[in-house]
Design an enzyme around this catalytic site. Structure first.
Site, PDB file in Angstrom:
ATOM      1  N   SER A 698       0.743  -2.983  -7.843  1.00 25.79           N
ATOM      2  CA  SER A 698       1.142  -4.382  -7.698  1.00 25.79           C
ATOM      3  C   SER A 698       0.249  -5.349  -8.460  1.00 25.79           C
ATOM      4  CB  SER A 698       1.141  -4.769  -6.219  1.00 25.79           C
ATOM      5  OG  SER A 698      -0.136  -4.573  -5.650  1.00 25.79           O
ATOM      6  N   ASP A 815       2.361   1.895   4.464  1.00 27.37           N
ATOM      7  CA  ASP A 815       1.626   2.501   3.350  1.00 27.37           C
ATOM      8  C   ASP A 815       0.210   2.852   3.798  1.00 27.37           C
ATOM      9  OD1 ASP A 815       1.317   3.510   0.822  1.00 27.37           O
ATOM     10  OD2 ASP A 815       0.885   1.594  -0.128  1.00 27.37           O
TER      11      ASP A 815
END
Length: 1024
Positions: A698, A815
């Site tokens: 990200s 996650d």
């Protein structure tokens, strides 16, 4: 005679050698071939030897004549794959039972040659893959049990071509798709279990009406919707009906009330409405009914009082109203009476319990009033006495002081008065005693010394008087002690320091005098300490700085003196309140952002002058000092200005352009913590590649230093990009919405976020030791000893526990992995990276299924198996991922490594290894000493629970935390003095009790029951 003896000897030798020449029978050789292809971990098959003529006396083998007809190896500690082409040679085989073993592989197709097979049990194994369509060849099959196995895919239509089938158990296998209508042909079925699978959302099939011989129908947790059909009226032999944990709507059909043999009705966790049928009294055989967690209303039908066999009566979490029928007290078989979270009014029948042996009584959160019934423990079997949040009045009956079986007693938020019975203080089996928000009086009795299993004691907001007895130090298992809002007096007993597991201590709003015991610094697990609003004097003990888990410290409204110890700034405090005391000196700078210090006239912060009386120097000295300082400052400024002029022209244009670009970028800042941040200052650090400390899918993470010297971590994300019709913001929105509103010492702090039209910046507290994954899997991994690894595991678990259980609505991380567990300077764990997190509405979470996602998210090696093929998220997916993290801490290995082999991950590698004692010790990280092995095995057992194949069998994160607390590493002396084997203590000792007690708190009883049953039924668990 000697001659005859010689003849007899020759005859015997002839027979012996003629038989020996034949050797072991062909079927015996087949069984030896099977044995040679598996691992007999516990050496239970040692009498399978080639020197026998027949295998009929071998362990687990039964013969009819000389032919092998039954192989029963259930509960044996054997592993390996079922060899293909072996057992199919036993053509006379009628029964094969490999249940509850560690066998794996696929369904052996050669078994289809065993045309006489009547029983096939492959339950609780690793055998899986698709179920072969040719299974219809086993036309004599009567029992097929594939429960808790690894079978996947759709149920083949050919399964309906087994005319003799009487028992079909597919519970908790991984089948998907729809139930094939061909199953309706199995008209000889007496038991069918199809629950806890992943079938497609559908109504209860109409072809169930053909099961006229059915006695047990188990459809729990199958995504069934629609109403309960009237077809069940055809099942006149039905004894047990379970359609719980589905999405059924509508009312309970009257046709169910006409089944003459029905003993068990399980309808809980659906969306049923309407009333409980008045004709329920027709079910003369009914012993259990559970309709909890629905939307049912109305009163309890009077006909319930005629059900002489009724034992379990559960109506909790509905909209029932009215009074409890007095006739309920006449039911002699009643053991569990659970009606919590409804709208019942009136009083509880005074003689309830007089004619039965109650074990569980829970009517909490209703509108009940009147006295507490005095006979609930007449049978001396009562474990739970729970009636909090009602309007009960009067005194607590003294008889409960002699109820030695009580484990959970909760009667807070009522109108009770008088003392708590003496014996109740010291009940030996008591785990929880909460009585807060009543009008109770009297004193805490020294008999409390006998409550050795007590974990929670909350008597706050009452009228108790007298001292806190020193016998409180005997409660070595207590975690929460709250006695605030009473009239307790005397000194705070130093014996509290013996409570090493104490997590919460609240003695506020009393009349305690004297000093704060320095020995409280020994309560190493303490996270909340509240001693406010007392009459305490003396200094704040510096020993409190040893409470490394302390997040809340409230000492306000006392008469404390002296300085605030600087050592407190080392603690992870989120709230420090020392207001309204007589403290003096300077507040340590590190405590400023979290401290309330008003009402201390002689206490000042760093920025004030602190000109208290008696501390000033003479005016003349001050004048000289000021003059010297000013002169030095002016001289330095002149030098600085002259030097700067030399370079001014050279950098003027560059500096103006750079500053203009940064300051005019239309930054928007949102703060979540007390921190001073300049947006352009942060942006400047992110423009320097030398500041990068990490990167991911990200974006990159930079280290920045604020103007006040505070280091921070900055994650720089792109503004977003279009993927299809949706804007993908790289998790920015999820991260802000999640971290911006939660506070926990084991969750990384989001200080602020900055956004403009080009990028998003997330500013976090800086973690100097990086991520667990980076350290554990590098050359530094050996520096993490077992005590440190345990502390990291417990801290991360507590952070996830907060997300799952203490946040409303619930937050699922999605996650969880070692790289998302960050370590501060003291190696304290902080869960981080919430870019994939999802907030789940609590109203939608009744099972593990949670919320369906459009694509798989997470990291390879950590993704729970059900997530990969159903895209359903829930807290149990996090728990599976956390189990992988525990394996990383135990083994020191990554989730995916080449040494495991192709297609094998860490979970599969460990599960294969731990089937033998030798393999068990091979998985333990060799960088750690052998002295830690026993403690590592304790955590390994917790990890295995987290990694259960079916989500419903995994513990909750609250249970995981409790089990990790029980697995705390012990010193050598503790191990040496232990009365039980340390490797077995977590299950055979305290933790088993804790697990069962936690199970009682769970609203989903199936989950706890199935998990405990699996553990108890698996003697070879971890090969120990």
């Amino acid at each position: 005679m000697p001659f005859l003896n010689i003849i007899y000897l020759f005859i015997y030798l002839f027979i012996y050698f003629s038989r020996s020449a034949k050797g072991l029978s062909e079927e015996g050789q087949v069984l030896l071939q099977f044995k040679n292809n598996i691992t007999d971990v516990s050496h239970q098959l040692t009498n399978w030897v080639a020197t026998d003529l027949l295998p009929c006396n071998w362990t687990g083998i039964t013969c009819t004549g000389s032919s092998v007809t039954n192989i029963n190896l259930s509960n044996f500690n054997i592993s390996g794959e079922v060899p293909e082409g072996v057992l199919g040679q036993l053509t006379n085989l009628t029964a094969l039972d490999l249940g509850n073993t560690n066998m794996g592989g696929y369904f052996p197709l050669d078994l289809l040659n065993c045309s006489n097979l009547m029983t096939l049990n492959l339950s609780i194994t690793y055998i899986g893959g698709p179920l072969p369509t040719m299974i219809s060849q086993l036309t004599k099959l009567q029992i097929l049990d594939l429960s808790y196995s690894n079978f996947v895919g759709t149920i083949p239509d050919s399964l309906g071509e087994l005319p003799a089938l009487q028992l079909l158990n597919l519970k908790a296998a991984n089948f998907t798709g729809v139930l094939p209508s061909s199953l309706g042909k199995l008209t000889n079925l007496t038991e069918i279990y199809l629950g806890l699978a992943n079938f497609t959302l559908a109504a209860i099939p109409s072809w169930f009406a053909s099961f006229t011989k059915l006695k047990t129908l188990w459809l729990r947790g199958n995504l069934l919707n629609g109403s309960i059909p009237d077809i069940f009226a055809n099942l006149t032999e039905l004894v047990s009906l379970d359609v719980s944990e589905n999405q059924l709507t509508g009312s309970i059909p009257l046709s169910l009330m006409e089944l003459p043999n029905l003993e068990v009705i399980e309808l809980y966790a659906n969306q049923l409405s309407g009333e409980l049928p008045a004709t329920i009294g027709n079910l003369r055989s009914l012993s259990q009914i559970d309709v909890s967690q629905n939307e049912l209303s109305g009163a309890i039908p009077e006909s319930v009082t005629t059900l002489a066999n009724l034992s379990i009566f559960h109506l909790w979490q509905n909209n029932f109203s009215g009074s409890i029928p007095p006739g309920m007290a006449n039911l002699q078989a009643l053991t569990e009476f659970v009606l919590f979270e409804n709208h019942f009014t009136g009083s509880v029948p005074g003689n309830l319990g007089q004619n039965c042996n109650l074990t569980r009584f829970d009517v909490s959160t209703n509108l009940l009033s009147g006295p507490v019934p005095a006979h609930l423990c007449d049978g001396q079997q009562l474990i739970e006495l729970i009636f909090f949040n009602n309007m009960f009045s009067g005194m607590m009956p003294d008889v409960y002081g002699s109820c030695m079986t009580l484990a959970r007693v909760r009667f807070e938020i009522n109108k009770l008065s008088g003392p708590i019975p003496d014996g109740l203080w010291g009940a030996p089996e008591m785990l929880i005693l909460t009585a807060h928000n009543n009008m109770l009086n009297g004193s805490i009795q020294p008999t409390i010394r006998s409550a050795l299993n007590l974990g929670t004691l909350d008597i706050s907001s009452n009228w108790f008087v007298g001292p806190l007895p020193q016998e409180i130090g005997n409660l070595l298992l207590i975690q929460k002690l709250s006695a605030s809002g009473n009239n307790l007096s005397g000194s705070i007993p130093p014996q509290l320091s013996d409570l090493s597991r104490l997590n919460w201590l609240d003695l506020s709003q009393n009349a305690f005098m004297g000093g704060i015991p320095a020995a409280l610094g020994n309560c190493s697990h303490l996270s909340t300490l509240n001693l406010s609003m007392n009459l305490l004097t003396g200094p704040i003990p510096s020993e409190l700085g040893e409470l490394s888990s302390l997040t809340v410290l409230d000492l306000s409204h006392n008469a404390l003196t002296g300085e605030v110890p600087s050592i407190l700034s080392r603690l992870p405090l989120e709230n420090l309140d020392v207001s309204y005391n007589n403290l003096s000196g300077v507040l340590p700078p590190g405590l400023l952002p979290v401290t309330d210090a008003k009402g201390n006239p002689y206490l000042c912060d760093v920025a004030s002058n602190c000109e208290a009386s008696g501390q000033q120097t003479s005016s003349k000295s001050n004048g000289v000092m000021v003059s010297a300082v000013v002169g030095t400052f002016v001289a330095a400024m002149i030098v600085l200005i002259v030097g700067s002029c030399c370079f001014y022209r050279r950098y003027k244009i560059f500096n103006e352009q750079r500053k203009g670009l940064l300051q005019n970028a239309s930054w928007h800042l949102t703060s979540f913590q007390k921190v001073t941040v300049k947006e352009y200052e942060i942006a400047e650090f992110c423009n320097n590649p030398d500041n990068v400390i990490g990167s991911g899918g990200s974006g990159k993470v930079y280290k920045a230093v604020l103007s006040n010297g505070q280091p921070v971590a900055v994650k720089k994300l792109g503004w977003g990009e279009m993927k299809g019709d949706a804007l993908h913001d790289h998790g920015f929105r999820a991260e802000v919405e999640t971290l911006g509103k939660i506070r926990h010492r084991n969750i990384v702090k989001l200080l602020c976020c900055c956004s403009n039209n080009e990028s998003n910046l997330l500013v976090y507290e800086y973690m100097p030791n990086g991520s667990l994954g980076d350290i554990l899997h590098s050359t530094k991994g050996g520096t993490l000893d077992w005590a440190m690894r345990y502390r990291i595991a417990l801290g991360a678990a507590q952070g996830l526990e907060y997300l799952h259980h203490d946040c409303l609505p619930q937050i699922v991380h999605r996650d969880v992995k070692s790289n998302n567990i960050l370590l501060d300077a003291d190696y304290e764990a902080h869960v981080a990276d919430f870019g994939l997190a999802r907030v789940l509405e609590t109203t939608t979470i009744t099972t593990w299924r949670g919320e369906s996602m459009s694509a798989v998210a997470g990291s390879y090696g950590y993704i729970a198996p059900e997530y990969a093929y159903t895209l359903n998220i829930g807290e149990k997916s996090d728990i599976y991922s956390f189990g992988v993290v525990l394996l990383e801490l135990i083994t020191g290995k990554r989730p995916i490594e080449a040494m495991f082999g192709e297609g094998v991950d860490l979970v599969k590698w460990v599960m294969d290894k731990i089937q033998s004692t030798e393999g068990l010790y091979e998985v333990l990280d060799t960088r750690l000493g052998r002295a830690a092995h026993d403690d590592m095995i304790l955590m390994l057992r917790v990890a295995v629970l987290c990694l259960c194949r079916h989500p419903n069998n995994r513990p909750s994160m609250r249970e995981v935390v409790q089990l990790l607390v029980e697995a705390e590493p012990k010193s050598y002396e503790e191990k040496f003095n232990s009365k039980s084997n340390i490797s077995d203590s977590i299950w055979q000792g305290t933790a088993t009790t804790q697990m069962k007690n936690i199970a009682k708190d769970m609203t989903n009883k199936t989950k706890a029951t199935d998990t405990m049953n699996y553990i108890v039924a698996t003697p070879n668990f971890l090969g120990l």
